[in-house]
Write a protein that holds these residues in place. Structure first.
Motif, PDB file in Angstrom:
ATOM      1  N   MET A   2      -2.002  -1.139  -2.372  1.00 60.74           N
ATOM      2  CA  MET A   2      -2.296  -1.913  -1.164  1.00 60.74           C
ATOM      3  C   MET A   2      -2.583  -3.370  -1.496  1.00 60.74           C
ATOM      4  O   MET A   2      -2.132  -4.287  -0.805  1.00 60.74           O
ATOM      5  N   LEU A  13      -7.516   7.820  -4.351  1.00 59.24           N
ATOM      6  CA  LEU A  13      -7.548   6.504  -3.696  1.00 59.24           C
ATOM      7  C   LEU A  13      -7.244   5.325  -4.624  1.00 59.24           C
ATOM      8  O   LEU A  13      -6.707   4.321  -4.197  1.00 59.24           O
ATOM      9  N   THR A  43      -0.522   1.720   6.747  1.00 59.71           N
ATOM     10  CA  THR A  43      -1.599   2.640   6.388  1.00 59.71           C
ATOM     11  C   THR A  43      -1.704   3.794   7.382  1.00 59.71           C
ATOM     12  O   THR A  43      -1.866   4.950   7.001  1.00 59.71           O
ATOM     13  N   VAL A  82      -5.290   2.056  -3.599  1.00 61.87           N
ATOM     14  CA  VAL A  82      -5.895   0.723  -3.462  1.00 61.87           C
ATOM     15  C   VAL A  82      -5.081  -0.296  -4.256  1.00 61.87           C
ATOM     16  O   VAL A  82      -4.820  -1.407  -3.789  1.00 61.87           O
ATOM     17  N   ALA A 117      -1.630  -8.560   8.085  1.00 64.58           N
ATOM     18  CA  ALA A 117      -2.674  -7.607   8.469  1.00 64.58           C
ATOM     19  C   ALA A 117      -2.107  -6.503   9.344  1.00 64.58           C
ATOM     20  O   ALA A 117      -2.341  -5.318   9.101  1.00 64.58           O
ATOM     21  N   VAL A 118      -1.344  -6.885  10.333  1.00 61.87           N
ATOM     22  CA  VAL A 118      -0.812  -5.873  11.252  1.00 61.87           C
ATOM     23  C   VAL A 118       0.207  -4.983  10.532  1.00 61.87           C
ATOM     24  O   VAL A 118       0.245  -3.768  10.753  1.00 61.87           O
ATOM     25  N   MET A 164       0.190  -4.200   7.363  1.00 65.44           N
ATOM     26  CA  MET A 164      -0.552  -3.314   6.476  1.00 65.44           C
ATOM     27  C   MET A 164      -1.207  -2.194   7.278  1.00 65.44           C
ATOM     28  O   MET A 164      -1.225  -1.036   6.865  1.00 65.44           O
ATOM     29  N   LEU A 165      -1.723  -2.562   8.431  1.00 66.45           N
ATOM     30  CA  LEU A 165      -2.358  -1.572   9.309  1.00 66.45           C
ATOM     31  C   LEU A 165      -1.325  -0.523   9.712  1.00 66.45           C
ATOM     32  O   LEU A 165      -1.575   0.687   9.651  1.00 66.45           O
ATOM     33  N   PRO A 218      -2.753 -18.809   8.725  1.00 66.35           N
ATOM     34  CA  PRO A 218      -3.258 -17.821   9.689  1.00 66.35           C
ATOM     35  C   PRO A 218      -2.149 -16.949  10.277  1.00 66.35           C
ATOM     36  O   PRO A 218      -2.319 -15.738  10.404  1.00 66.35           O
ATOM     37  N   MET A 228      -6.504 -10.837  -4.466  1.00 66.50           N
ATOM     38  CA  MET A 228      -6.253  -9.447  -4.088  1.00 66.50           C
ATOM     39  C   MET A 228      -6.496  -8.511  -5.272  1.00 66.50           C
ATOM     40  O   MET A 228      -7.060  -7.432  -5.119  1.00 66.50           O
ATOM     41  N   PHE A 277      -1.198 -14.432   7.622  1.00 63.76           N
ATOM     42  CA  PHE A 277      -2.253 -13.412   7.510  1.00 63.76           C
ATOM     43  C   PHE A 277      -2.170 -12.429   8.669  1.00 63.76           C
ATOM     44  O   PHE A 277      -2.305 -11.225   8.499  1.00 63.76           O
ATOM     45  N   GLU A 278      -1.962 -12.981   9.842  1.00 64.11           N
ATOM     46  CA  GLU A 278      -1.897 -12.161  11.049  1.00 64.11           C
ATOM     47  C   GLU A 278      -0.804 -11.100  10.899  1.00 64.11           C
ATOM     48  O   GLU A 278      -1.036  -9.910  11.124  1.00 64.11           O
ATOM     49  N   THR A 334      -0.301  -6.346  -0.242  1.00 70.70           N
ATOM     50  CA  THR A 334      -0.863  -7.371   0.636  1.00 70.70           C
ATOM     51  C   THR A 334      -0.552  -8.760   0.090  1.00 70.70           C
ATOM     52  O   THR A 334      -0.147  -9.655   0.832  1.00 70.70           O
ATOM     53  N   LEU A 384     -10.176  -8.224  -5.751  1.00 77.58           N
ATOM     54  CA  LEU A 384     -10.731  -7.380  -4.701  1.00 77.58           C
ATOM     55  C   LEU A 384     -10.483  -5.903  -5.032  1.00 77.58           C
ATOM     56  O   LEU A 384     -11.368  -5.064  -4.861  1.00 77.58           O
ATOM     57  N   VAL A 441     -13.176  -2.943  -5.499  1.00 81.68           N
ATOM     58  CA  VAL A 441     -13.129  -1.725  -4.697  1.00 81.68           C
ATOM     59  C   VAL A 441     -13.064  -0.478  -5.587  1.00 81.68           C
ATOM     60  O   VAL A 441     -13.689   0.532  -5.281  1.00 81.68           O
TER      61      VAL A 441
END
Lengths: 527, 305
Positions: free
Chosen positions: B234, B227, B109, B231, B102-103, B105-106, B95, B287, B98-99, B238, B290, B294
């Protein structure tokens, strides 16, 4: 329809983002949401609350199983939660801790009386049964890492609630050393038997001045003051946090910004930054680690000739290493057993031999007047300035005509070489003494322990065998003194210096580095 | 699509088997961990006893066989350092990793999409030169150096963010910037070059000649069509963030899987290394899967069946 597709495309893009963060983003948000209030408050509390002591360490503790680890940094935390029966008193004597009194009855029997009214953190009272449970466990279970250091305990005879005897399987002069070190804490028998061992590991209970609060692996261990401690009001700190900060520069930055009060193991490159900062300074203290060169005496190596070993010893200026390279942080030695260990020889501490001319003569005599080439292995980054010390030694050896081919090895390969005795002529190593007794430091020179060096000396063997079972403390000490003199003469190892431990400390506290590298929080005071 | 998914999931099995063999072999070749587990003053008997009790004196194929048999049942062995089930230790850290991923990657982006589009739209202007220069710099700076510099500037000198650790939102900002910078740089470059290419396509010219507004042409027609590579990158980034935030986690004392893996490798804690690699491999596979799904959703022309 087209518009819908466009939107779905964007939404999917967003989904990718969400997938990348995905549920985790939610988790993060949730956790942060939940944590924001409490954790930020906690963080602020740590910085502002001057009743919380924060210590920055390089590695996490490994377990609360006090018998199944051999890590000093783990023991450094355990000693605040568990008490030993006796503690070393700083010199080479012992004082009672949980034991009110103790005496050696005969060669194999030791009698102890416990303090009355000692309670574990769960409220149970400490009795002799707890002692029996603890030592029975470590002495009988050979899968435990500390078993080999306690198997000499044959049994614990309970004589009453607070009285018991420890019976050893033969004369064991170092028993008090054995029960005042890693794994010597006393466990709560009833609690463990009722709740199970797994429960104990996640909710450990001891008798110490601090009790367990929480452990977030690789993050922090939090202990809270135990107000019913039998020793009374021994500490001002209400809480102590051991924070795991592996990167040295980060640990120092935390010290500089007030995030921690103590940053352990600060290397020389960071000393100026800490000393130049207002409110922090570097402190040092002697460690129980002696830096030395191990010389291989197998026939095919030149180091099998005592004169060559002596020449190496004479070529090295120990004080030049400690004073000029280490900035005074180290003491030249001629033995592995330093003051603070039972049996230390005072004349072999803070002394060394240095005479390059005599070294050249000895080499000439040994038939190496035209020069000698040897392999010299050293670790890099394991000990303070190890590679610089090795380079300097190489330089000193070349002055007398010895060409040392210096090879640095990464630690895991180095440890392999050391453990499997794959060494060639010479290698550089630091050795501690977790028993604080001459026996541990000297047994490596007995006929059974010399696979690494090939060194054999019958007179030394006899002395070591006699000392190992000699219950007369004074005579035993003399035997170890003699043994150390023989080793200093024969030089299976060339002893260099006693290393120092270094830490960065906030001026707001008064802290001294302990010789055994444990951290008794009760000894740390606010300024 | 369903059949495709099932096939992809089944492909995971041989991939994991091969990975387990490679990792086990490498760890085996790295040597016996017993030397690292015991202190330097350990006796020869202690070394021999521990080697035997850990089963390390068995030949390679026996050790691998035992490992594989257990791993199939979800048991990756016991970490000798923690004396606890290795997989549960690894999953405990997931976790936190991941946390941070995630941040990061955010952050990447939020920076990369507008900057990439903007620099493509304003090709060869000051903005474009700035964006290109910043991307090169962002990609060129090593993580650990950037991390240490950010700490020195924002924590030590300016006292804005905490130096290290995990807890409040403030703790995650610097490590996320450290990890996100290189990703943002790569994505900016990718978006820029794709956008430039797409903007020269016939349908964009047609849209422009129809009198569509520039912003609509850029975002509705062009961006959507660039895109797919974004993708892809990304997804790859990730998965590498999940497995590869090693140095950054150590620098910021972030208690995630990266830090755990670094320590396990140093200590040759084989069980933890194996469990970490397994989790990372699963993350990479998921990933990629995924990303494939996508693609299909972004571009309905892509068909898997």
């Amino acid at each position: 329809m087209k518009k819908y597709r466009w939107m779905s495309g964007l939404m999917l893009g967003a989904m990718v983002l969400a997938a990348c963060g995905g549920d985790t983003d939610d988790t993060a948000a949730d956790e942060d949401g939940a944590a924001d209030g409490s954790d930020e408050e906690e963080e602020a509390a740590i910085e502002e609350d001057d009743n919380t002591l924060v210590i920055g360490t390089g590695t996490d503790m490994v377990t609360f199983d006090i018998h199944d680890h051999n890590a000093t940094n783990t023991e450094a935390i355990h000693v605040n939660m568990f008490n030993y029966l006796v503690r070393r008193d700083g010199d080479d004597g012992f004082e009672g801790d949980l034991a009110e009194s103790f005496e050696n009855v005969d060669d194999t029997t030791w009698h102890f009386t416990l303090h009355e009214g000692v309670t574990f953190h769960n409220g149970d009272e400490l009795t002799a049964e707890d002692v029996k449970y603890t030592f029975d466990r470590v002495a009988s279970d050979d899968t435990l890492m500390e078993h080999s250091n306690y198997r000499q305990i044959q049994e614990v005879n309970v004589l009453g609630d607070y009285e018991f005897e420890i019976i050893t399987d033969g004369p064991e002069p170092a028993l008090l050393n054995r029960i005042s070190r890693i794994g010597s804490g006393i466990l709560p028998a009833d609690y463990i038997e009722e709740e199970g061992w797994d429960h104990f590991l996640s909710n450990p209970v001891g008798t110490g001045p601090f009790q367990f609060a929480e452990w977030n692996r690789d993050e922090s261990i939090v202990l809270e003051r135990y107000d019913d401690y039998f020793g009374g009001d021994v500490t001002e700190w209400e809480e102590v946090v051991f924070r795991v900060i592996p990167e040295t520069s980060t640990r120092v930055n935390e010290l500089l910004t007030g995030g921690v009060h103590i940053a352990e193991n600060v290397p020389p490159a960071e000393w100026d930054r800490v000393n130049d900062n207002d409110g922090t300074s570097i402190i040092s203290g002697p460690s129980n680690r002696v830096m030395l060169l191990i010389l291989n005496q197998a026939e095919e190596y030149a180091t099998s000739d005592k004169r060559v070993r002596q020449a190496i010893d004479l070529a090295i200026d120990n004080e030049a290493i400690t004073e000029h390279l280490l900035g005074g942080e180290g003491t030249p030695v001629q033995s592995r057993v330093t003051p603070g260990n039972t049996g230390a020889h005072p004349d072999l501490f803070d002394s060394y031999n240095h005479d390059p001319d005599q070294a050249r003569e000895l080499l000439e005599e040994a038939g190496y007047g035209d020069g000698l080439e040897i392999t010299f292995n050293s670790p890099q980054g394991r000990y303070m300035m190890d590679s610089e010390v090795a380079e300097l030694i190489r330089g000193m050896l070349s002055e007398v005509g010895i060409t040392a081919n210096l090879e640095f090895l990464e630690w895991s390969n180095f440890a392999d070489m050391h453990a499997n005795n794959n060494n060639e002529e010479m290698y550089f190593l630091g050795l501690g003494n977790s028993m604080f007794d001459a026996a541990l430091g000297m047994d490596t020179f007995s006929a059974q322990g010399t696979a690494r060096t090939g060194y054999v000396n019958d007179e030394l063997d006899e002395l070591l065998q006699a000392a190992a079972v000699n219950m007369d403390a004074e005579e035993r000490e003399q035997q170890y003194h003699q043994a150390q003199e023989i080793v200093a003469e024969d030089l299976p190892y060339v002893f260099l210096y006693q290393a120092e431990s270094m830490a960065g400390v906030s001026d707001s506290i008064n802290y001294e580095i302990a010789f055994d590298e444990t951290i008794y929080v009760e000894n740390i005071e606010k300024n | 699509m369903k059949r495709y998914l099932i096939r992809r999931v089944l492909q995971v099995i041989p991939v994991l088997l091969i990975i387990s063999f490679i990792v086990f072999s490498l760890v085996f070749l790295a040597g016996n961990p017993v030397a690292l587990m015991l202190p330097e003053d350990a006796s020869q008997e202690q070394i021999a006893a521990l080697t035997e009790s850990m089963g390390l004196n068995e030949p390679f194929y026996v050790q691998y066989g035992i490992f594989l048999g257990n791993a199939i049942q979800g048991d990756f062995g016991t970490s000798y350092r923690y004396n606890q089930d290795a997989m549960s230790i690894v999953l405990e850290r997931l976790p936190q990793t991941f946390e941070l991923a995630a941040v990061s990657m955010l952050f990447a982006t939020i920076i990369a999409i507008p900057l990439g589009i903007w620099s493509a739209a304003k090709q060869n202007t000051v903005i474009d030169v700035f964006a290109t220069g910043a991307s090169v710099l962002g990609k060129a700076m090593p993580n650990f150096w950037l991390g240490i510099m950010l700490i020195l500037l924002f924590s030590v000198n300016l006292s804005i963010f905490p130096v290290s650790g995990r807890g409040s939102f403030m703790h995650i900002i610097l490590p996320a910037i450290t990890l996100g910078t290189a990703i943002a740089a790569e994505m900016t470059r990718l978006i820029r070059s794709n956008m430039i290419e797409v903007m020269q396509q016939d349908y964009v010219r047609t849209a422009k000649s129809k009198g569509q507004k520039d912003s609509i042409v850029t975002y509705r027609h062009a961006f959507k069509n660039c895109l797919i590579p974004v993708v892809t990158i990304m997804a790859l980034q990730t998965s590498s963030l999940i497995g590869g935030a090693l140095v950054t986690e150590v620098v910021f004392a972030w208690p995630g899987m990266g830090q755990l893996l670094v320590q396990a490798v140093n200590a040759r804690d084989m069980a933890i290394v194996q469990a970490c690699v397994f989790v990372i491999a699963v993350a990479v596979i998921l990933m990629n899967l995924l990303a494939d799904i996508v693609y299909r959703l972004i571009d309905p022309r892509i068909k898997y069946d």
